[in-house]
Structures are given as structure tokens and as C-alpha cells.
Design a protein around this motif. Sequence first.
Motif, PDB file in Angstrom:
ATOM      1  N   UNK A   1       9.042  -8.423  11.426  1.00 53.80           N
ATOM      2  CA  UNK A   1      10.216  -7.802  10.805  1.00 53.80           C
ATOM      3  C   UNK A   1       9.847  -7.190   9.452  1.00 53.80           C
ATOM      4  N   UNK A   2       9.022  -7.883   8.658  1.00 56.94           N
ATOM      5  CA  UNK A   2       8.603  -7.338   7.360  1.00 56.94           C
ATOM      6  C   UNK A   2       7.777  -6.063   7.551  1.00 56.94           C
ATOM      7  N   UNK A   3       6.868  -6.086   8.512  1.00 54.23           N
ATOM      8  CA  UNK A   3       6.081  -4.884   8.803  1.00 54.23           C
ATOM      9  C   UNK A   3       6.980  -3.741   9.271  1.00 54.23           C
TER      10      UNK A   3
ATOM     11  N   UNK B   1      10.813   2.231   6.201  1.00 55.78           N
ATOM     12  CA  UNK B   1      10.866   2.864   4.881  1.00 55.78           C
ATOM     13  C   UNK B   1       9.904   4.049   4.821  1.00 55.78           C
ATOM     14  N   UNK B   2       8.705   3.888   5.394  1.00 55.81           N
ATOM     15  CA  UNK B   2       7.728   4.985   5.427  1.00 55.81           C
ATOM     16  C   UNK B   2       8.262   6.160   6.237  1.00 55.81           C
TER      17      UNK B   2
ATOM     18  N   UNK C   1       0.841  -1.195   0.000  1.00 56.25           N
ATOM     19  CA  UNK C   1       0.000   0.000   0.000  1.00 56.25           C
ATOM     20  C   UNK C   1       0.882   1.253   0.000  1.00 56.25           C
ATOM     21  N   UNK C   2       0.371   2.385  -0.522  1.00 53.32           N
ATOM     22  CA  UNK C   2       1.219   3.571  -0.693  1.00 53.32           C
ATOM     23  C   UNK C   2       1.642   4.275   0.594  1.00 53.32           C
ATOM     24  N   UNK C   3       0.830   4.192   1.655  1.00 46.69           N
ATOM     25  CA  UNK C   3       1.205   4.871   2.906  1.00 46.69           C
ATOM     26  C   UNK C   3       1.247   3.875   4.051  1.00 46.69           C
TER      27      UNK C   3
ATOM     28  N   UNK D   1       9.237  11.410  12.518  1.00 41.05           N
ATOM     29  CA  UNK D   1      10.592  10.967  12.863  1.00 41.05           C
ATOM     30  C   UNK D   1      10.661  10.383  14.267  1.00 41.05           C
ATOM     31  N   UNK D   2       9.772  10.818  15.163  1.00 41.24           N
ATOM     32  CA  UNK D   2       9.840  10.359  16.545  1.00 41.24           C
ATOM     33  C   UNK D   2       8.977   9.128  16.835  1.00 41.24           C
TER      34      UNK D   2
END
Length: 193
Positions: A132-134, A140-141, A76-78, A149-150
Amino acid sequence: MARPRVFDVDKAVETATDLFWRNGYEATSLADLTAAMGITPPSFYYAFSSKYGLFKRVLEHYTTTRLSYAEDALNQPTARDVAEQTLLRLVDLYTDPTRPPGCLIMNNALPCNENSTPLHRELAGSRAARRARLCDRLIRAQTDGDLPADCDPDGLAGLILVVGWGLAFAAQSGATRDDLQRTVATALKAWPS
């Protein structure tokens, strides 16, 4: 010379998937399996080596035919879409009227300590790999600026999985698709903006 196999292995795996999903690994006996598959114990052992060997085939089958739909939500994009689609797709899986309620993996992970048998260690490893995949997708997101960032990507991955497991237990206890969708909507209110 060995006689050729006279039963459909894929159909036998599907039959075993239903039995393990409905009854759990511990409560499904070799007699249950061979009777449902319509085969003899020697044919069973020739095809699968052991009950555990069959269960590994069942897990592969379940992962590729059922869980792949939820796993595909990682595309999914986000990050929020990943979380929402993962959970909603699990709701669909857990409430599919053609299958037992809940999750085959969770239904088989509970009866004993996860470190007590190779089966439970394998299921724990599968859960860790999914987390781990999630987490990787959420990192990456975050790197792309889609998550603050936090925030804690591993914590968010854990949130998705824990809610998903809870959905499985709720479905097994009789919760409807609408009930579970409301739970997903409530859980997603905690998602970072």
C-alpha cells in the motif's frame, strides 16, 4: 518483590533476530532461544511473555534497523528511482555477509499457510501495508506526471515486491550480490517510460 532483570533485552532481541532469520520461527525452540540468550525460561517469559511476543519485538527491530533503509527509498525523486533503490537496497540487505542470507520476514512466512497463525496473519498484514505504501507513492508519481496515465500503480507496486521476494529466495539459495543486481537491472527493463 520481583528481582530486577539481569540481561540486556536489546541484545537478547538481536540474538533472537539472528536465530529466527537463520532457522525460521517454527524451527526455533524456546530452548534454542534461552540457550543463545543465556537466560532461564522464567526470565524469558517475564521479559517477552511468549515466543510470539519475542518474535513481534524481533519484527519491530528488523523493520527499524534493516528494512528502514529499503523503506527510505520511497523518498527518491522519481518512481523509477523508487523501484530501483528499493530493489538495490534489498539486494544489499539480503547479501550482507554479517547476516543470514535472504529476508527474515520471508524466511518466516513460508513454513505454513499465512492465515494459519497470528504470526502468519501479521506477516501478511506487513506485506500488504508495504504494498500500500509503494502504491501510494506510485499514485503520487502518476499524478505528478512521472508515470504514464495508463500504467497501473498497484501492479507496479506488486512487481517491485514480487521481484524483491524473489531476490530474497535467490540470496537464500546462494545467489551473489552481482547475480541479484543483474536481476534488478533486467526487471527494471519492464518499467514504463
